[in-house]
Write an enzyme that holds these catalytic residues in place. Structure first.
Site, short mmCIF file in Angstrom:
data_model
loop_
_atom_site.label_atom_id
_atom_site.label_comp_id
_atom_site.label_asym_id
_atom_site.label_seq_id
_atom_site.Cartn_x
_atom_site.Cartn_y
_atom_site.Cartn_z
CD GLU A 111 -2.98 -1.16 2.18
OE1 GLU A 111 -4.10 -1.59 1.91
OE2 GLU A 111 -2.67 -0.77 3.32
CB CYS A 124 2.82 7.45 3.43
SG CYS A 124 3.32 6.26 4.68
CB CYS A 131 7.09 -5.16 9.15
SG CYS A 131 8.40 -4.27 10.02
CB CYS A 135 6.00 -2.39 16.32
SG CYS A 135 7.71 -1.97 15.95
CB CYS A 138 2.62 -1.78 13.79
SG CYS A 138 2.74 -1.48 12.02
CG HIS A 250 6.28 4.07 19.26
ND1 HIS A 250 5.59 5.11 18.66
CD2 HIS A 250 6.82 3.35 18.24
CE1 HIS A 250 5.70 5.00 17.35
NE2 HIS A 250 6.44 3.96 17.07
CB CYS A 368 -0.05 6.20 11.33
SG CYS A 368 0.58 7.72 10.74
N1 SAH Z 1 9.42 0.53 10.46
C1 SAH Z 1 9.39 1.97 10.37
C2 SAH Z 1 8.35 2.50 9.42
C3 SAH Z 1 6.97 1.91 9.48
S1 SAH Z 1 5.97 2.31 10.85
C4 SAH Z 1 9.21 2.57 11.74
O1 SAH Z 1 9.07 1.82 12.69
O2 SAH Z 1 9.29 3.77 11.85
C5 SAH Z 1 5.75 4.01 10.70
C6 SAH Z 1 4.96 4.63 11.81
O3 SAH Z 1 3.62 4.18 11.81
C7 SAH Z 1 5.41 4.36 13.24
O4 SAH Z 1 6.29 5.25 13.76
C8 SAH Z 1 4.18 4.63 14.00
O5 SAH Z 1 4.24 5.99 14.34
C9 SAH Z 1 3.07 4.49 13.06
N2 SAH Z 1 2.14 3.48 13.51
C10 SAH Z 1 2.26 2.14 13.46
N3 SAH Z 1 1.15 1.56 13.92
C11 SAH Z 1 0.29 2.54 14.27
C12 SAH Z 1 -1.03 2.57 14.77
N4 SAH Z 1 -1.73 1.46 14.96
N5 SAH Z 1 -1.58 3.77 15.02
C13 SAH Z 1 -0.90 4.91 14.76
N6 SAH Z 1 0.33 4.94 14.25
C14 SAH Z 1 0.93 3.76 14.02
#
Ligand code: SAH
Length: 394
Positions: A111, A124, A131, A135, A138, A250, A368
């Protein structure tokens, strides 16, 4: 006519010369394009001609490249390919955010999201299919890791967004130049699916194409790479392609960060923060963007805000507070508006530049952390979350 290399095998865009597969010129930065032409006895300026045709004019057919002789055009058709990613769907949110679903191989789609604002259009883009970082908050993490995207697949996202928007505006080849009024995408953030620093070479090569004046001509200020904190790669990035840096923090301490961002166990804060300081060096124009997703009752207390202030004391930064975007069975909730405000005020009072990121594109699952593409679920979580949609949310 040549037979095209199937897209799903083209993870590397320029195969070793021992292999017969044709390179996809889409994924070659200027140096690699020059190497490619040199290997076929052609002068370096051919590389800039090709970059312009592909990235500035949006052309994918060698036969349209009129400043190249017919013989060479025919030769290129025999020895190379030009494949952008294939669009599957395009959705537009009520707030104007757009999301493209792109087929990258038979089992996987990624996406790409466009966030239009008054002064800029930010794209973006994704760097991996799935991945590996796991995390906890995410949605991409749910799918596990499938593979790295190739340079062509990374830069192809920008190509596709830039040129389909130009077409919509009625700008046609050969007059549409990449700068001035014709430029559609003004900023790129590598914040989509995947960890860009774990696909280092392809990401750097794609960013070089973004910055190249014969391609998109974006300055380093307009490209932001977001990472969960792969410390050794940060030092390499500084040397090879020093774009803007965003750090997915975070949590203000190791205990909580170990839980939310498991990569922290490998590169804890005492290594990560100095790595960010090294990245900035003495350049006072630069700041690290700190991303902090606010999770109710997990990382959003006033005490944690104060700990964050302390942690960032010696790091030139600006903090992006991101209200959590929920997805099925995430197990987390978004912080209340009141606690977000309280958290933000503590940071601002301590002189930290802080903004609360506006959530965009929620109605099309483009916010995000919601990017899930449509990928073969390689995670063990599939079983744990067997009632979920297995990573298909679009
Ligand atoms: N791996 C990289 C890039 C992908 S995630 C990283 O970790 O930065 C990019 C951003 O998506 C993360 O910093 C986080 O801010 C955001 N993100 C991930 N899951 C999210 C969620 N459920 N709600 C809001 N932001 C989220």
């Amino acid at each position: 006519m040549h037979t095209a290399t199937p897209l799903h095998t083209a993870v590397s865009d320029l195969p070793p010369s021992s292999q017969a597969a044709e390179p996809n010129l889409f994924g070659l930065d200027q140096t690699r394009m020059q190497d490619f032409f040199a290997a076929h006895g052609e002068k370096p300026f051919r590389a800039t001609q090709l970059l312009k045709w592909i990235h500035q004019q949006g052309v994918t057919d060698f036969n349209v490249m009129t400043n190249i002789s017919k013989t060479l055009r025919q030769h290129l058709t025999d020895i190379a390919t030009l494949h952008p990613p294939q669009e599957i769907t395009r959705q537009t949110s009520q707030d104007g955010t757009r999301k493209w679903l792109l087929q990258v191989d038979q089992g996987n789609a990624i996406e790409t999201v466009l966030i239009p604002e008054t002064e800029r259009n930010t794209l973006c883009i994704s760097s991996q299919v799935g991945c590996a970082l796991d995390c906890q908050f995410c949605s991409t993490a749910r799918q596990g890791f499938n593979r790295n995207l190739s340079v062509a697949e990374i830069i192809g996202q920008l190509w596709m967004a830039e040129h389909s928007l130009r077409q919509e505006q009625g700008f046609t080849v050969p007059n549409a130049q990449p700068s001035g009024p014709y430029r559609m995408i003004s900023n790129v953030v590598l914040m989509g699916m995947g960890e860009p620093l774990l696909n280092f070479d392809n990401v750097v090569s794609a960013m070089k194409i973004m910055m190249n004046d014969y391609a998109y001509g974006l300055s380093w200020r307009r490209i932001t790479l977001s990472t969960a904190g792969v410390v050794p790669a940060l030092d390499r990035l500084r040397e090879e392609c020093r774009v803007n840096l965003a750090l997915s923090l975070h949590a203000p301490d190791d205990d909580l960060r170990d839980e939310l961002v498991p990569l922290n166990k490998k590169y804890p804060l005492k290594e990560l923060i100095p790595a960010c300081q090294r990245y900035l060096g003495d350049d006072t124009r630069r700041r690290v963007t700190i991303e902090y997703v606010l999770l109710k009752g997990v990382n959003d207390s006033p005490q944690q805000a104060r700990a964050l202030v302390k942690l960032l004391r010696h790091l030139p930064s600006k903090v992006n507070l991101i209200p959590f975007n929920p997805f099925p069975q995430s197990g987390y909730e978004r912080s209340t508006p009141k606690s977000i405000e309280l958290f933000r005020d503590i940071l601002i009072k301590a002189d930290l530049i802080t903004v609360t990121r506006k959530t965009r594109g929620e109605d099309i699952d483009a916010a995000c952390g919601q990017l899930a593409g449509k990928v073969q679920d390689r995670s063990r979580r599939e079983r744990r979350f067997s009632t979920s949609t297995s990573g298909v949310n679009s």
